[in-house]
Design a protein around this motif. Structure first.
Motif, PDB file in Angstrom:
ATOM      1  N   TRP A  22       0.937  -1.221   0.054  1.00 47.36           N
ATOM      2  CA  TRP A  22       0.074   0.079  -0.054  1.00 47.36           C
ATOM      3  C   TRP A  22       0.934   1.149  -0.175  1.00 47.36           C
ATOM      4  O   TRP A  22       2.025   1.086   0.690  1.00 47.36           O
ATOM      5  N   ARG A  26      -1.017   5.986   3.441  1.00 47.08           N
ATOM      6  CA  ARG A  26      -1.860   5.053   4.407  1.00 47.08           C
ATOM      7  C   ARG A  26      -1.756   4.867   6.037  1.00 47.08           C
ATOM      8  O   ARG A  26      -2.539   4.824   6.787  1.00 47.08           O
ATOM      9  N   THR A  45     -12.908   5.647   7.516  1.00 48.27           N
ATOM     10  CA  THR A  45     -13.820   5.898   6.394  1.00 48.27           C
ATOM     11  C   THR A  45     -13.148   6.534   5.129  1.00 48.27           C
ATOM     12  O   THR A  45     -13.392   6.531   4.071  1.00 48.27           O
ATOM     13  N   ASN A  46     -11.860   6.926   5.384  1.00 50.03           N
ATOM     14  CA  ASN A  46     -10.902   7.267   4.160  1.00 50.03           C
ATOM     15  C   ASN A  46     -10.080   6.171   3.505  1.00 50.03           C
ATOM     16  O   ASN A  46      -9.595   6.596   2.728  1.00 50.03           O
ATOM     17  N   LEU A  47     -10.470   4.835   4.034  1.00 45.83           N
ATOM     18  CA  LEU A  47      -9.949   3.755   3.206  1.00 45.83           C
ATOM     19  C   LEU A  47     -10.951   3.114   2.499  1.00 45.83           C
ATOM     20  O   LEU A  47     -12.429   3.183   3.124  1.00 45.83           O
ATOM     21  N   SER A  48     -10.697   2.390   1.369  1.00 43.90           N
ATOM     22  CA  SER A  48     -11.627   1.697   0.701  1.00 43.90           C
ATOM     23  C   SER A  48     -12.397   0.711   1.543  1.00 43.90           C
ATOM     24  O   SER A  48     -11.453   0.028   2.736  1.00 43.90           O
ATOM     25  N   LYS A  49     -13.475   0.010   1.287  1.00 47.15           N
ATOM     26  CA  LYS A  49     -14.238  -1.193   2.020  1.00 47.15           C
ATOM     27  C   LYS A  49     -13.041  -2.330   1.975  1.00 47.15           C
ATOM     28  O   LYS A  49     -13.049  -2.876   3.036  1.00 47.15           O
ATOM     29  N   GLY A  50     -12.447  -2.416   0.705  1.00 50.24           N
ATOM     30  CA  GLY A  50     -11.575  -3.488   0.466  1.00 50.24           C
ATOM     31  C   GLY A  50     -10.547  -3.512   1.468  1.00 50.24           C
ATOM     32  O   GLY A  50     -10.063  -4.614   2.121  1.00 50.24           O
ATOM     33  N   ASP A  51      -9.857  -2.341   1.784  1.00 48.30           N
ATOM     34  CA  ASP A  51      -8.776  -1.980   2.456  1.00 48.30           C
ATOM     35  C   ASP A  51      -9.100  -2.618   4.022  1.00 48.30           C
ATOM     36  O   ASP A  51      -8.310  -2.928   4.728  1.00 48.30           O
ATOM     37  N   ARG A  52     -10.249  -1.669   4.174  1.00 50.58           N
ATOM     38  CA  ARG A  52     -10.557  -1.928   5.598  1.00 50.58           C
ATOM     39  C   ARG A  52     -10.915  -3.687   6.162  1.00 50.58           C
ATOM     40  O   ARG A  52     -10.255  -3.902   7.123  1.00 50.58           O
ATOM     41  N   GLU A  53     -11.443  -4.101   5.149  1.00 47.65           N
ATOM     42  CA  GLU A  53     -11.549  -5.585   5.251  1.00 47.65           C
ATOM     43  C   GLU A  53     -10.058  -6.444   5.461  1.00 47.65           C
ATOM     44  O   GLU A  53     -10.008  -7.343   6.102  1.00 47.65           O
TER      45      GLU A  53
END
Ligand code: SAH
Length: 343
Positions: A22, A26, A45-53
Protein backbone atom coordinates in the motif's frame (compact mmCIF):
# COMPACT_ATOMS: atom_id res chain seq x y z
CA UNK A 1 -3.20 -14.44 16.95
CA UNK A 2 -3.51 -11.25 14.91
CA UNK A 3 -0.93 -8.50 15.36
CA UNK A 4 -2.30 -5.57 17.32
CA UNK A 5 -1.93 -2.12 15.79
CA UNK A 6 -1.68 -0.40 19.20
CA UNK A 7 1.59 -2.27 19.72
CA UNK A 8 3.15 -0.39 16.78
CA UNK A 9 4.84 2.98 16.40
CA UNK A 10 3.93 4.95 13.28
CA UNK A 11 7.20 3.80 11.74
CA UNK A 12 6.33 0.16 12.39
CA UNK A 13 2.86 0.61 10.92
CA UNK A 14 4.54 2.07 7.84
CA UNK A 15 6.60 -1.14 7.53
CA UNK A 16 3.46 -3.24 7.80
CA UNK A 17 1.71 -1.09 5.21
CA UNK A 18 4.54 -1.28 2.72
CA UNK A 19 4.58 -5.06 3.15
CA UNK A 20 0.95 -5.00 2.02
CA UNK A 21 2.07 -3.02 -1.04
CA UNK A 22 0.00 0.00 0.00
CA UNK A 23 1.13 3.63 -0.42
CA UNK A 24 3.01 5.04 2.56
CA UNK A 25 0.50 7.78 3.42
CA UNK A 26 -2.04 5.11 4.38
CA UNK A 27 -0.07 4.41 7.54
CA UNK A 28 -0.54 7.99 8.79
CA UNK A 29 -4.25 7.77 7.99
CA UNK A 30 -4.56 4.55 9.99
CA UNK A 31 -2.41 5.86 12.86
CA UNK A 32 -4.63 8.97 13.18
CA UNK A 33 -7.76 6.82 13.41
CA UNK A 34 -6.20 4.71 16.14
CA UNK A 35 -5.44 7.75 18.26
CA UNK A 36 -8.84 9.36 17.92
CA UNK A 37 -9.91 6.11 19.57
CA UNK A 38 -11.40 4.12 16.69
CA UNK A 39 -11.69 0.40 17.54
CA UNK A 40 -13.52 -0.82 14.44
CA UNK A 41 -11.71 -0.87 11.10
CA UNK A 42 -15.03 -0.17 9.36
CA UNK A 43 -14.99 3.33 10.86
CA UNK A 44 -11.78 4.20 8.99
CA UNK A 45 -13.84 5.87 6.31
CA UNK A 46 -11.02 7.34 4.25
CA UNK A 47 -9.92 3.79 3.33
CA UNK A 48 -11.74 1.71 0.72
CA UNK A 49 -14.05 -1.02 1.99
CA UNK A 50 -11.69 -3.64 0.59
CA UNK A 51 -8.71 -2.15 2.42
CA UNK A 52 -10.64 -1.98 5.67
CA UNK A 53 -11.57 -5.65 5.31
CA UNK A 54 -7.98 -6.60 4.60
CA UNK A 55 -6.84 -4.78 7.75
CA UNK A 56 -9.55 -6.44 9.78
CA UNK A 57 -8.44 -9.88 8.60
CA UNK A 58 -4.81 -9.25 9.46
CA UNK A 59 -4.84 -7.03 12.55
CA UNK A 60 -6.63 -6.29 15.79
CA UNK A 61 -7.03 -3.04 17.78
CA UNK A 62 -6.56 -3.44 21.54
CA UNK A 63 -9.70 -2.60 23.45
CA UNK A 64 -9.60 -3.08 27.23
CA UNK A 65 -12.87 -4.11 28.83
CA UNK A 66 -14.05 -1.76 31.55
CA UNK A 67 -15.15 -3.83 34.52
CA UNK A 68 -15.60 -1.12 37.10
CA UNK A 69 -15.09 2.60 37.58
CA UNK A 70 -14.87 4.23 41.01
CA UNK A 71 -14.92 7.97 41.57
CA UNK A 72 -13.40 9.64 44.59
CA UNK A 73 -15.76 11.72 46.70
CA UNK A 74 -12.89 13.90 47.88
CA UNK A 75 -11.29 14.92 44.60
CA UNK A 76 -11.71 14.39 40.88
CA UNK A 77 -9.81 11.11 40.78
CA UNK A 78 -11.27 8.03 39.13
CA UNK A 79 -9.97 4.50 39.29
CA UNK A 80 -10.66 1.95 36.57
CA UNK A 81 -10.53 -1.82 36.69
CA UNK A 82 -9.84 -3.16 33.20
CA UNK A 83 -9.88 -6.73 31.97
CA UNK A 84 -7.25 -7.87 29.48
CA UNK A 85 -7.89 -10.36 26.69
CA UNK A 86 -6.47 -13.27 28.74
CA UNK A 87 -8.84 -12.48 31.62
CA UNK A 88 -6.23 -10.77 33.84
CA UNK A 89 -7.22 -7.50 35.53
CA UNK A 90 -5.31 -4.25 35.94
CA UNK A 91 -6.07 -0.90 37.55
CA UNK A 92 -5.44 2.58 36.16
CA UNK A 93 -6.14 6.01 37.60
CA UNK A 94 -7.28 9.30 36.07
CA UNK A 95 -6.35 12.46 37.98
CA UNK A 96 -7.45 16.00 37.30
CA UNK A 97 -4.98 18.75 38.11
CA UNK A 98 -4.99 22.47 37.35
CA UNK A 99 -2.11 21.93 34.93
CA UNK A 100 -3.87 19.15 33.00
CA UNK A 101 -5.18 15.62 33.26
CA UNK A 102 -2.90 12.82 34.25
CA UNK A 103 -3.12 9.09 33.59
CA UNK A 104 -1.46 6.73 36.06
CA UNK A 105 -0.72 3.51 34.17
CA UNK A 106 0.07 -0.02 35.22
CA UNK A 107 2.99 -1.58 33.38
CA UNK A 108 2.68 -5.17 34.61
CA UNK A 109 0.00 -7.49 35.97
CA UNK A 110 1.12 -7.72 39.59
CA UNK A 111 4.72 -6.88 40.49
CA UNK A 112 7.83 -8.87 41.37
CA UNK A 113 9.44 -6.25 43.63
CA UNK A 114 7.67 -7.26 46.87
CA UNK A 115 8.14 -3.95 48.73
CA UNK A 116 6.77 -4.56 52.21
CA UNK A 117 4.46 -1.50 52.20
CA UNK A 118 2.92 -1.90 48.72
CA UNK A 119 -0.20 -3.77 47.64
CA UNK A 120 0.90 -4.23 44.01
CA UNK A 121 3.50 -6.89 44.82
CA UNK A 122 1.54 -8.91 47.35
CA UNK A 123 0.74 -11.67 44.87
CA UNK A 124 3.93 -11.49 42.83
CA UNK A 125 4.33 -10.88 39.11
CA UNK A 126 1.99 -12.42 36.56
CA UNK A 127 3.26 -10.87 33.33
CA UNK A 128 4.39 -7.74 31.51
CA UNK A 129 1.79 -5.61 29.76
CA UNK A 130 2.08 -5.19 26.01
CA UNK A 131 2.58 -1.71 24.60
CA UNK A 132 -1.01 -1.78 23.32
CA UNK A 133 -2.34 -2.64 26.77
CA UNK A 134 -0.55 0.40 28.18
CA UNK A 135 -1.56 2.73 25.32
CA UNK A 136 -5.18 1.68 25.63
CA UNK A 137 -5.27 2.57 29.34
CA UNK A 138 -4.79 6.17 28.15
CA UNK A 139 -7.25 5.91 25.25
CA UNK A 140 -9.91 4.21 27.37
CA UNK A 141 -9.68 6.65 30.29
CA UNK A 142 -9.71 9.61 27.93
CA UNK A 143 -12.85 8.27 26.23
CA UNK A 144 -14.61 7.33 29.47
CA UNK A 145 -13.89 10.73 31.06
CA UNK A 146 -14.38 12.69 27.81
CA UNK A 147 -11.14 14.50 28.61
CA UNK A 148 -7.77 14.93 26.93
CA UNK A 149 -4.88 13.40 28.83
CA UNK A 150 -1.76 15.57 28.81
CA UNK A 151 0.37 13.88 31.48
CA UNK A 152 1.33 10.27 32.02
CA UNK A 153 2.83 8.69 35.12
CA UNK A 154 4.06 5.10 35.13
CA UNK A 155 3.19 4.61 38.78
CA UNK A 156 0.49 1.96 38.74
CA UNK A 157 1.15 -1.74 39.34
CA UNK A 158 4.43 -3.11 38.15
CA UNK A 159 8.05 -2.12 37.70
CA UNK A 160 8.29 -0.21 34.39
CA UNK A 161 12.01 -0.89 33.98
CA UNK A 162 11.36 -4.64 33.92
CA UNK A 163 9.22 -3.98 30.85
CA UNK A 164 11.58 -1.46 29.28
CA UNK A 165 11.22 -2.50 25.61
CA UNK A 166 7.45 -2.03 25.65
CA UNK A 167 7.72 1.15 27.74
CA UNK A 168 10.15 2.78 25.28
CA UNK A 169 7.78 1.95 22.44
CA UNK A 170 4.92 3.41 24.46
CA UNK A 171 6.90 6.66 24.74
CA UNK A 172 7.41 6.87 20.97
CA UNK A 173 3.72 6.23 20.34
CA UNK A 174 2.25 8.71 22.82
CA UNK A 175 4.71 11.42 21.80
CA UNK A 176 3.86 11.16 18.09
CA UNK A 177 2.38 14.38 16.71
CA UNK A 178 0.04 12.38 14.47
CA UNK A 179 -1.40 10.67 17.54
CA UNK A 180 -1.73 11.66 21.18
CA UNK A 181 1.04 14.27 20.95
CA UNK A 182 1.89 13.99 24.66
CA UNK A 183 5.11 15.82 25.53
CA UNK A 184 7.68 13.47 27.05
CA UNK A 185 8.45 16.25 29.53
CA UNK A 186 4.99 15.48 30.91
CA UNK A 187 5.82 11.83 31.47
CA UNK A 188 7.23 10.43 34.72
CA UNK A 189 8.59 6.93 35.10
CA UNK A 190 8.85 5.67 38.65
CA UNK A 191 11.20 2.84 39.53
CA UNK A 192 12.24 1.08 42.68
CA UNK A 193 15.79 1.69 41.50
CA UNK A 194 17.13 -1.01 39.15
CA UNK A 195 20.56 0.41 38.38
CA UNK A 196 21.47 -1.34 35.09
CA UNK A 197 18.01 -0.62 33.69
CA UNK A 198 18.22 3.08 34.65
CA UNK A 199 21.44 3.22 32.64
CA UNK A 200 19.73 1.52 29.74
CA UNK A 201 16.82 3.96 29.92
CA UNK A 202 19.26 6.88 29.89
CA UNK A 203 20.80 5.51 26.68
CA UNK A 204 17.51 6.17 24.85
CA UNK A 205 17.89 9.87 25.75
CA UNK A 206 14.16 10.38 26.18
CA UNK A 207 13.36 13.59 28.08
CA UNK A 208 11.12 11.81 30.57
CA UNK A 209 11.18 12.54 34.29
CA UNK A 210 12.64 9.87 36.49
CA UNK A 211 11.20 9.20 39.93
CA UNK A 212 13.07 6.92 42.31
CA UNK A 213 11.28 5.06 45.08
CA UNK A 214 13.95 5.63 47.68
CA UNK A 215 12.00 5.43 50.95
CA UNK A 216 15.08 5.24 53.18
CA UNK A 217 18.34 7.11 53.64
CA UNK A 218 20.41 4.15 54.83
CA UNK A 219 20.93 0.77 53.20
CA UNK A 220 19.83 -1.30 56.20
CA UNK A 221 16.38 0.27 56.40
CA UNK A 222 15.98 0.28 52.61
CA UNK A 223 16.84 -3.40 52.43
CA UNK A 224 14.26 -4.20 55.06
CA UNK A 225 11.54 -2.28 53.25
CA UNK A 226 12.47 -3.12 49.66
CA UNK A 227 14.01 -6.56 49.05
CA UNK A 228 15.06 -5.52 45.53
CA UNK A 229 17.49 -2.98 47.00
CA UNK A 230 19.63 -5.78 48.48
CA UNK A 231 21.70 -5.88 45.32
CA UNK A 232 22.39 -2.13 45.28
CA UNK A 233 23.79 0.61 47.48
CA UNK A 234 21.92 3.89 47.86
CA UNK A 235 25.05 5.83 46.91
CA UNK A 236 25.35 3.82 43.67
CA UNK A 237 21.70 4.45 42.92
CA UNK A 238 22.09 8.19 43.41
CA UNK A 239 25.18 8.21 41.18
CA UNK A 240 23.32 6.58 38.32
CA UNK A 241 20.49 9.10 38.79
CA UNK A 242 23.04 11.90 38.44
CA UNK A 243 24.12 10.31 35.16
CA UNK A 244 20.47 10.16 34.10
CA UNK A 245 19.97 13.85 34.92
CA UNK A 246 23.06 14.90 32.99
CA UNK A 247 22.23 12.79 29.90
CA UNK A 248 18.56 13.82 29.70
CA UNK A 249 18.62 17.26 31.36
CA UNK A 250 15.66 16.16 33.47
CA UNK A 251 15.48 16.57 37.21
CA UNK A 252 15.21 13.40 39.28
CA UNK A 253 12.53 13.07 41.95
CA UNK A 254 13.17 10.96 45.02
CA UNK A 255 10.01 9.51 46.51
CA UNK A 256 10.07 8.91 50.22
CA UNK A 257 7.05 7.27 51.84
CA UNK A 258 7.16 8.15 55.52
CA UNK A 259 6.46 5.33 57.93
CA UNK A 260 6.09 6.17 61.59
CA UNK A 261 9.04 4.93 63.63
CA UNK A 262 10.67 3.19 60.66
CA UNK A 263 12.22 5.82 58.37
CA UNK A 264 10.90 9.17 59.63
CA UNK A 265 13.34 10.41 62.27
CA UNK A 266 15.07 13.78 62.08
CA UNK A 267 18.34 11.86 61.69
CA UNK A 268 16.86 9.98 58.68
CA UNK A 269 16.11 13.33 57.00
CA UNK A 270 19.53 14.74 57.82
CA UNK A 271 21.09 11.67 56.25
CA UNK A 272 18.85 12.10 53.17
CA UNK A 273 19.88 15.74 52.87
CA UNK A 274 23.53 14.72 53.05
CA UNK A 275 23.06 12.23 50.23
CA UNK A 276 21.32 14.72 47.96
CA UNK A 277 23.08 17.99 48.75
CA UNK A 278 23.81 20.09 45.65
CA UNK A 279 22.01 17.82 43.20
CA UNK A 280 19.46 18.64 40.50
CA UNK A 281 16.67 16.83 42.29
CA UNK A 282 13.48 17.07 44.24
CA UNK A 283 12.14 15.10 47.20
CA UNK A 284 8.54 13.97 47.34
CA UNK A 285 7.42 13.07 50.84
CA UNK A 286 4.41 10.77 50.99
CA UNK A 287 2.78 9.83 54.29
CA UNK A 288 2.44 6.08 53.80
CA UNK A 289 -0.98 4.97 52.58
CA UNK A 290 -2.76 2.17 54.40
CA UNK A 291 -2.50 -1.17 52.63
CA UNK A 292 -4.27 -4.33 53.67
CA UNK A 293 -1.95 -6.82 55.31
CA UNK A 294 0.61 -4.27 56.50
CA UNK A 295 0.65 -2.53 59.88
CA UNK A 296 2.69 0.51 58.94
CA UNK A 297 1.40 3.84 60.14
CA UNK A 298 1.81 7.22 58.51
CA UNK A 299 3.90 9.98 60.04
CA UNK A 300 1.69 12.63 61.60
CA UNK A 301 1.27 16.10 60.04
CA UNK A 302 3.19 18.12 62.62
CA UNK A 303 6.21 15.83 62.41
CA UNK A 304 5.99 15.88 58.62
CA UNK A 305 6.35 19.66 58.66
CA UNK A 306 9.40 19.36 60.90
CA UNK A 307 10.92 16.92 58.42
CA UNK A 308 10.40 19.26 55.46
CA UNK A 309 12.13 21.99 57.52
CA UNK A 310 15.17 19.77 58.05
CA UNK A 311 15.44 19.29 54.29
CA UNK A 312 14.89 22.96 53.53
CA UNK A 313 17.60 23.99 55.96
CA UNK A 314 19.99 21.80 53.97
CA UNK A 315 18.83 23.37 50.70
CA UNK A 316 16.80 20.37 49.49
CA UNK A 317 13.50 21.19 47.82
CA UNK A 318 10.69 18.93 48.92
CA UNK A 319 6.94 18.70 48.51
CA UNK A 320 4.40 16.67 50.37
CA UNK A 321 2.41 14.64 47.90
CA UNK A 322 -1.27 15.38 47.90
CA UNK A 323 -2.93 12.02 48.24
CA UNK A 324 -5.51 11.79 45.51
CA UNK A 325 -8.06 9.02 45.56
CA UNK A 326 -7.13 7.31 48.82
CA UNK A 327 -10.82 6.82 49.65
CA UNK A 328 -11.08 4.49 46.64
CA UNK A 329 -7.71 2.77 47.16
CA UNK A 330 -6.33 4.63 44.16
CA UNK A 331 -3.37 6.28 45.89
CA UNK A 332 0.31 5.28 45.68
CA UNK A 333 0.89 1.66 46.51
CA UNK A 334 -2.79 0.82 46.66
CA UNK A 335 -3.23 -0.52 43.12
CA UNK A 336 -3.19 -4.25 42.62
CA UNK A 337 -4.37 -7.16 40.58
CA UNK A 338 -7.92 -7.18 41.87
CA UNK A 339 -10.88 -9.31 41.05
CA UNK A 340 -14.49 -8.24 41.33
CA UNK A 341 -14.63 -9.91 44.75
CA UNK A 342 -12.35 -7.16 46.05
CA UNK A 343 -14.86 -4.43 45.23
N1 SAH B 1 7.55 -0.14 40.72
C1 SAH B 1 7.68 1.28 40.51
C2 SAH B 1 6.38 1.93 40.08
C3 SAH B 1 5.32 1.97 41.13
S1 SAH B 1 5.03 3.63 41.53
C4 SAH B 1 8.26 1.91 41.76
O1 SAH B 1 8.46 1.22 42.73
O2 SAH B 1 8.58 3.09 41.74
C5 SAH B 1 4.18 3.53 43.02
C6 SAH B 1 4.82 4.40 44.06
O3 SAH B 1 4.07 4.29 45.27
C7 SAH B 1 6.23 3.95 44.38
O4 SAH B 1 7.01 5.06 44.71
C8 SAH B 1 5.99 3.11 45.63
O5 SAH B 1 7.14 2.91 46.38
C9 SAH B 1 4.94 3.95 46.33
N2 SAH B 1 4.18 3.22 47.34
C10 SAH B 1 3.97 1.91 47.42
N3 SAH B 1 3.22 1.60 48.48
C11 SAH B 1 2.93 2.77 49.08
C12 SAH B 1 2.16 3.10 50.22
N4 SAH B 1 1.56 2.19 50.94
N5 SAH B 1 2.07 4.42 50.55
C13 SAH B 1 2.69 5.36 49.81
N6 SAH B 1 3.41 5.10 48.71
C14 SAH B 1 3.55 3.81 48.36
Amino acid sequence: MKKDLLDFTLEEITHEISALGWPKFRSTQIFRWLYVGVKDFMEMTNLSKGDREELQNKYSIMNLTLIKKQESREDETAKFLFQLSDGEMIESVFMKYKHGNSACLSTQVGCAMACSFCASGQEGLVRNLSTGEMVDQILSMSRLQSERISHVVLMGSGEPLQNLGNVVKLMKIINDKEGLNISLRHVTLSTCGLIPEIRELASFKLPINLAISLHASNDDTRRRLMPVSRGYLITELINVCDEYASVTGRRVTYEYALIKGVNDSIADMQQLAKLLRGKLCHVNLIPINPVEGSNYQATNKAHLIDLTRVLLKEGIVSTVRRELGSDIDAACGQLKRRTLKDY
